[in-house]
Design a protein around this motif. Sequence first.
Motif, PDB file in Angstrom:
ATOM      1  N   LEU A  75    -109.312  44.289  75.596  1.00 15.14           N
ATOM      2  CA  LEU A  75    -109.690  45.683  75.372  1.00 15.14           C
ATOM      3  C   LEU A  75    -110.756  45.799  74.287  1.00 15.14           C
ATOM      4  CD1 LEU A  75    -106.230  47.448  75.660  1.00 15.14           C
ATOM      5  CD2 LEU A  75    -108.154  47.612  77.239  1.00 15.14           C
ATOM      6  N   GLY A  76    -110.656  44.969  73.262  1.00 13.73           N
ATOM      7  CA  GLY A  76    -111.701  44.946  72.240  1.00 13.73           C
ATOM      8  C   GLY A  76    -113.040  44.529  72.819  1.00 13.73           C
ATOM      9  N   LEU A  77    -113.009  43.554  73.735  1.00 10.06           N
ATOM     10  CA  LEU A  77    -114.250  43.114  74.373  1.00 10.06           C
ATOM     11  C   LEU A  77    -114.818  44.192  75.295  1.00 10.06           C
ATOM     12  CD1 LEU A  77    -113.412  39.378  75.120  1.00 10.06           C
ATOM     13  CD2 LEU A  77    -114.916  40.314  73.335  1.00 10.06           C
ATOM     14  N   VAL A  78    -113.945  44.969  75.924  1.00 14.02           N
ATOM     15  CA  VAL A  78    -114.425  46.097  76.732  1.00 14.02           C
ATOM     16  C   VAL A  78    -115.191  47.073  75.849  1.00 14.02           C
ATOM     17  CG1 VAL A  78    -113.680  48.146  78.022  1.00 14.02           C
ATOM     18  CG2 VAL A  78    -112.679  45.929  78.549  1.00 14.02           C
ATOM     19  N   VAL A  79    -114.631  47.382  74.694  1.00 18.33           N
ATOM     20  CA  VAL A  79    -115.317  48.289  73.761  1.00 18.33           C
ATOM     21  C   VAL A  79    -116.632  47.674  73.300  1.00 18.33           C
ATOM     22  CG1 VAL A  79    -115.153  49.332  71.468  1.00 18.33           C
ATOM     23  CG2 VAL A  79    -113.231  49.472  73.036  1.00 18.33           C
ATOM     24  N   LEU A  80    -116.612  46.373  73.025  1.00 21.05           N
ATOM     25  CA  LEU A  80    -117.837  45.688  72.609  1.00 21.05           C
ATOM     26  C   LEU A  80    -118.915  45.804  73.686  1.00 21.05           C
ATOM     27  CD1 LEU A  80    -119.373  43.752  70.674  1.00 21.05           C
ATOM     28  CD2 LEU A  80    -118.390  41.884  72.019  1.00 21.05           C
ATOM     29  N   TYR A  81    -118.557  45.538  74.934  1.00 21.39           N
ATOM     30  CA  TYR A  81    -119.544  45.593  76.008  1.00 21.39           C
ATOM     31  C   TYR A  81    -120.011  47.016  76.290  1.00 21.39           C
ATOM     32  CZ  TYR A  81    -118.571  40.683  76.724  1.00 21.39           C
ATOM     33  OH  TYR A  81    -118.432  39.335  76.535  1.00 21.39           O
ATOM     34  N   LEU A  82    -119.125  47.987  76.118  1.00 26.32           N
ATOM     35  CA  LEU A  82    -119.560  49.376  76.258  1.00 26.32           C
ATOM     36  C   LEU A  82    -120.570  49.725  75.166  1.00 26.32           C
ATOM     37  CD1 LEU A  82    -116.202  51.170  77.122  1.00 26.32           C
ATOM     38  CD2 LEU A  82    -118.131  50.742  78.657  1.00 26.32           C
ATOM     39  N   ALA A  83    -120.289  49.288  73.942  1.00 29.09           N
ATOM     40  CA  ALA A  83    -121.228  49.543  72.841  1.00 29.09           C
ATOM     41  C   ALA A  83    -122.547  48.821  73.071  1.00 29.09           C
ATOM     42  CB  ALA A  83    -120.605  49.104  71.520  1.00 29.09           C
ATOM     43  N   ARG A  84    -122.469  47.588  73.515  1.00 31.51           N
ATOM     44  CA  ARG A  84    -123.702  46.829  73.763  1.00 31.51           C
ATOM     45  C   ARG A  84    -124.500  47.435  74.911  1.00 31.51           C
ATOM     46  NH1 ARG A  84    -123.044  41.304  71.591  1.00 31.51           N
ATOM     47  NH2 ARG A  84    -122.415  41.762  69.458  1.00 31.51           N
ATOM     48  N   SER A  85    -123.811  48.004  75.911  1.00 30.67           N
ATOM     49  CA  SER A  85    -124.526  48.624  77.030  1.00 30.67           C
ATOM     50  C   SER A  85    -125.297  49.861  76.571  1.00 30.67           C
ATOM     51  CB  SER A  85    -123.562  48.991  78.153  1.00 30.67           C
ATOM     52  OG  SER A  85    -122.773  50.113  77.788  1.00 30.67           O
ATOM     53  N   MET A  86    -124.877  50.421  75.437  1.00 32.83           N
ATOM     54  CA  MET A  86    -125.572  51.571  74.861  1.00 32.83           C
ATOM     55  C   MET A  86    -126.542  51.129  73.765  1.00 32.83           C
ATOM     56  SD  MET A  86    -122.247  54.039  74.642  1.00 32.83           S
ATOM     57  CE  MET A  86    -123.076  55.267  73.685  1.00 32.83           C
ATOM     58  N   SER A  87    -126.801  49.816  73.686  1.00 35.26           N
ATOM     59  CA  SER A  87    -127.700  49.218  72.696  1.00 35.26           C
ATOM     60  C   SER A  87    -127.250  49.480  71.255  1.00 35.26           C
ATOM     61  CB  SER A  87    -129.137  49.715  72.887  1.00 35.26           C
ATOM     62  OG  SER A  87    -129.598  49.377  74.172  1.00 35.26           O
ATOM     63  N   LEU A  88    -125.930  49.476  71.054  1.00 41.26           N
ATOM     64  CA  LEU A  88    -125.384  49.649  69.715  1.00 41.26           C
ATOM     65  C   LEU A  88    -125.076  48.289  69.125  1.00 41.26           C
ATOM     66  CD1 LEU A  88    -122.914  52.570  70.435  1.00 41.26           C
ATOM     67  CD2 LEU A  88    -125.214  52.715  69.474  1.00 41.26           C
TER      68      LEU A  88
END
Length: 133
Positions: free
Chosen positions: A36-49
Amino acid sequence: MKGGLKQTAKDTRRLLQSLPYGPATVLLSLVNQIALGLVVLYLARSMSLNLSPAAAVFLFPPVLLLSMIPISLAGWGIREGAMVVVFSLAGLKEDASLSVSVLFGACMFVSGLPGGFVWLLTRRRHHLGKGTL
């Protein structure tokens, strides 16, 4: 309430001490939290955060814990507020944290739809078999 909590603690202790189910339960729980932490990480990265993997994996489980407080529908609102506070510690802006949280909630909703449909269909079939509908 006190008796139920005490019994839950006893049952949890017995499960965690039983082999092989106790260690397997702990391992699966850890893998789930990391995923779940990695899901949040990839969501953030997909938004260029710019969110570090350690921040996502270690800061998101407390957010999930807070979102389980039964004062809102599926944790909406609680999760967003907690994400804004917790991820501001990791250097994300408030609006970015809020966007990641809303996107995470939407992903969880969409990923739960197939299970919800299956549950509705089996429930309906079960009631039809009993002649109650």
